[in-house]
Design a protein around this motif. Sequence first.
Motif, PDB file in Angstrom:
ATOM      1  N   UNK B 323      -4.927   0.428 -13.542  1.00  0.00           N
ATOM      2  CA  UNK B 323      -5.330  -0.484 -12.468  1.00  0.00           C
ATOM      3  C   UNK B 323      -4.055  -0.949 -11.776  1.00  0.00           C
ATOM      4  N   UNK B 324      -3.865  -0.509 -10.521  1.00  0.00           N
ATOM      5  CA  UNK B 324      -2.633  -0.852  -9.808  1.00  0.00           C
ATOM      6  C   UNK B 324      -2.705  -2.281  -9.273  1.00  0.00           C
ATOM      7  N   UNK B 325      -1.533  -2.799  -8.876  1.00  0.00           N
ATOM      8  CA  UNK B 325      -1.543  -4.125  -8.246  1.00  0.00           C
ATOM      9  C   UNK B 325      -2.063  -3.996  -6.821  1.00  0.00           C
ATOM     10  N   UNK B 326      -2.289  -5.144  -6.201  1.00  0.00           N
ATOM     11  CA  UNK B 326      -2.999  -5.156  -4.925  1.00  0.00           C
ATOM     12  C   UNK B 326      -2.304  -4.350  -3.830  1.00  0.00           C
ATOM     13  N   UNK B 329      -2.507  -0.618  -4.646  1.00  0.00           N
ATOM     14  CA  UNK B 329      -3.880  -0.134  -4.574  1.00  0.00           C
ATOM     15  C   UNK B 329      -4.283   0.147  -3.134  1.00  0.00           C
ATOM     16  N   UNK B 331      -2.545   1.393  -0.819  1.00  0.00           N
ATOM     17  CA  UNK B 331      -2.092   2.720  -0.413  1.00  0.00           C
ATOM     18  C   UNK B 331      -3.035   3.793  -0.948  1.00  0.00           C
TER      19      UNK B 331
END
Lengths: 304, 341, 270
Positions: B323-326, B329, B331
């Motif tokens: 789960x990437x950071x905001x 995400x 991109x």
Amino acid sequence: MVGPATDRPSGEATYARIVRPLLLPTWLVIGTLLLLPVLLMVVYAFLTKEFRGGVEWKFTLAAFEQFFINRGLFGDEPAQIEWTYINIFWRSIWQAALATLLCLLMGFPAAWYIATRRPETRTIWLFLITIPYWVNLLIRTVSLRFILRDNGPLNEALIAIGIITDPLPILNSNLAVQVGLIYSYLPFMVLPIYAAVERYNFTLSEAAVDLYASRWQTLTEIVIPVVKPGIVAGAILVFIPALGAFLAPDLLGGAKNFMIGSLIDEQFRGSQGNWPFGAAVSVILMTLVLIALLLQARGARRPS
Amino acid sequence: MRRFLAVTAMLTTLSSAALAEGSLKVYHWFEYIPQELVEQFEAETGIDVTIDTFESNEAMLASLKAGKLGEYDVAVPGDYMVQIMRGEGLLDSYKPEEMSNFGKIAPEWLDVPFDPGRQHSIPYQWGSTAFSVNRDVYKGDISTLGIIFNPPDELKGKINVLDSQGEVLALGSLYLGIPQCTNDRAQLKSLNDMLIAAKANWASFGSDTAKDVLVSGDAAAGMIYNGFSAKARAEGANVEYAFPKEGYVVWMDNMVLLKNAPNRANAVKFMNFLLDPKNAAAVTNYAAYNAGVTGAEKFLSESILKSPENNPPKGQKGEFIQACDQETQKLYDAIWTNLKK
Amino acid sequence: MKGVRHYPGFLGITIVCLMVLYFPLMVVAVYSFNASTSITAWGGFSLRWYVDVFTGPEAERFGLATWNSITIALIAASLATIIATAAALAMIRGGRFRGWKATYGLINLPLMVPEIVVAVATLIFFSTIGLRTGYLTVLLAHITFCIPFAYLPIAARLSGIEPRYEQAARDLYATQAQAFRLILLPLLGPGLVSGWLLAFIISLDDFIITNFVKGAGMETLPTAIFGSVKQGIKPNIMAISTLMLGVSVLFVSLSYLINQRGRSSASIKE
């Protein structure tokens, strides 16, 4: 839609005033249960996106900017017009429009045929048209997928009777989406037209024929203008739902490209979790549809 | 009209009467728990279990965020979703002492990145996501993700990929050997370009249909979950599930304790019940994935133990979807939209 | 007389329509008898999925879901038809009044708003006002989105009926209610049937909105079916669908027979 009867003095005007309160239940039900929630969604379109769904109560136009303005993948290129979403709208609109036209071409003759049967058998015909819809759309679409496959019954039949030698690659194409849309919404065209044609006064046609009009002329110049309210109702009931459809594009079209329905769905139920953008796309869609509806209603209300 | 309202009001009170003590509301995937196991739990504890289903992690998140939190006691999100729900404050925590079977959690599944030390969740089932190939159509080497992203001629135009951003982008990143959450422009650009080039060779995107397209022959290769591929094989398709050398996606579904759970005590009882190796094995025998519980093996059926889809070759590595950071995400969201525009 | 009603080829197109509508159902019916668990590969004839529908582990759940779906569709379609009929009277017979356009937009609003937006917005609304999700919330939502589907055919019909019919009745000292019940309602018949049928199938088919506004453990047939999709559709869903078709055919045949009997006894009286 259809305009109100022109005011006539005395009795008519009183009657008109008496029936107006009948709108109360509609306002009550749709007004509270839908208009309020939808207004909330309109507000959402102007709020800041909360990461992974939800909103923060801070005003922004970010969602509309995302829709109309393209700044490249990393957001630092000079602003250009964003064609991505406009193209998605265009793709959905022409598919829905074509489906509406084809539903009309198939549905009008069917409705006419049903309306000219003996009165006691008409209801049976109507049921015949709607019975398939007792089966869930998902299941029907999956079955349609089965039929359209390369080695499915349709291709096998066509090969067997020698029309083609190699299977037609129908599945995962725009053609398949079109078939699916027609299949999903055909009765929504047939039933309103039936309701209008059933009321048609056939002496009008007879008079036209007496005046040496051809069948075709009678149909286009006498019948269609008279039953137009039914045709318009059917067109609305096919076109608008087809605009937002996503089962047919996903299961039959292969979901390779977003349609309006799947684009909005992705924002709420997909991994993008961008509620303000989903709300903004919906607001744009609703605005377009509302303008079209009101233009059409205005045209219909004008005395001809 | 009034009578009708009274009747429906009665119906709703009846249905919410079960909210009293002795009930448990589970938010679950469909057909992911054997009915007999639920009945066994009900018989042992006298707790009335209601199971409600969702169709995707994201759909569950949306409905909880839109107002369903407080209605369910436990849910079964995937790994990255546990992390997201934790970050969103949707989860309650428990103490290991609350569950007598806490020690049965397999050590490798105890300190997981999405819930370090297991404060909110217990392992439910885990499996992998890669792809399967119809061996009647293609007989060559399938140990590479190139089968999907740069396919041989035999498979061109006959590939189904999952209609799921997380899985497609993660497998694509593995294929290129780049991290799953990167800010590096060159890497992101190469991922974007590679996917767009690969899409020309794909027939369709579909998650729910992933198994059926392989069985029917509509697709000759397709991204798929390992258990789904096993089912395709059981239905007679000559498909082989690949464990690509670049890596594959590993996922784990977990039972989490939801915040504002109306029956928290019963929820903890249920989670403890599922950690019993015998019960964990019963789920595995039914769902055909893997349990994350020590001692479950001896209760497993032969076909599960020997299933090729469940036994990756030694040395092949799987990776969780991250789960990437905001900012990052955003991109990846843009790349996905770009792929499907 | 017959001449102007008949257009060559219209029967053919009607048959094509019916074939298009029924062909996929044959696939559903055939695969409900499949011996294997696949819906795409034939494994021999078997009744196992029909047995499964009634005795399998999911039997109770699907039974309840079917009951919920049918009762909700019946109630929602009927109430929506009543509301829509009232609205059509006001819109078509109410003369020009302020807010006509706004009302027209409002009636069609359920059509215009994408389903997922209705779903999320309605759930947020219900939980804000503290209404517990359950049977009632699903029913309320269904009544709402059924209204335009009932309204459009009814309004189309009503605008084809000249006001002079009711006027004549009133001139003969019929009350408003009598004029409506004895004159307008029978004339509206086909519009009402069309509107009700459309509302009914729309309610019966709805998944997205129902899925959001239903309470824990409450299931309709579409939500039960969509849930099963993740694990791959099995022929048991096909069996349920075929049974639903059977029920609807039975229902239609019965109403036809009752209708015929009523008609023949009526003609004897005459």
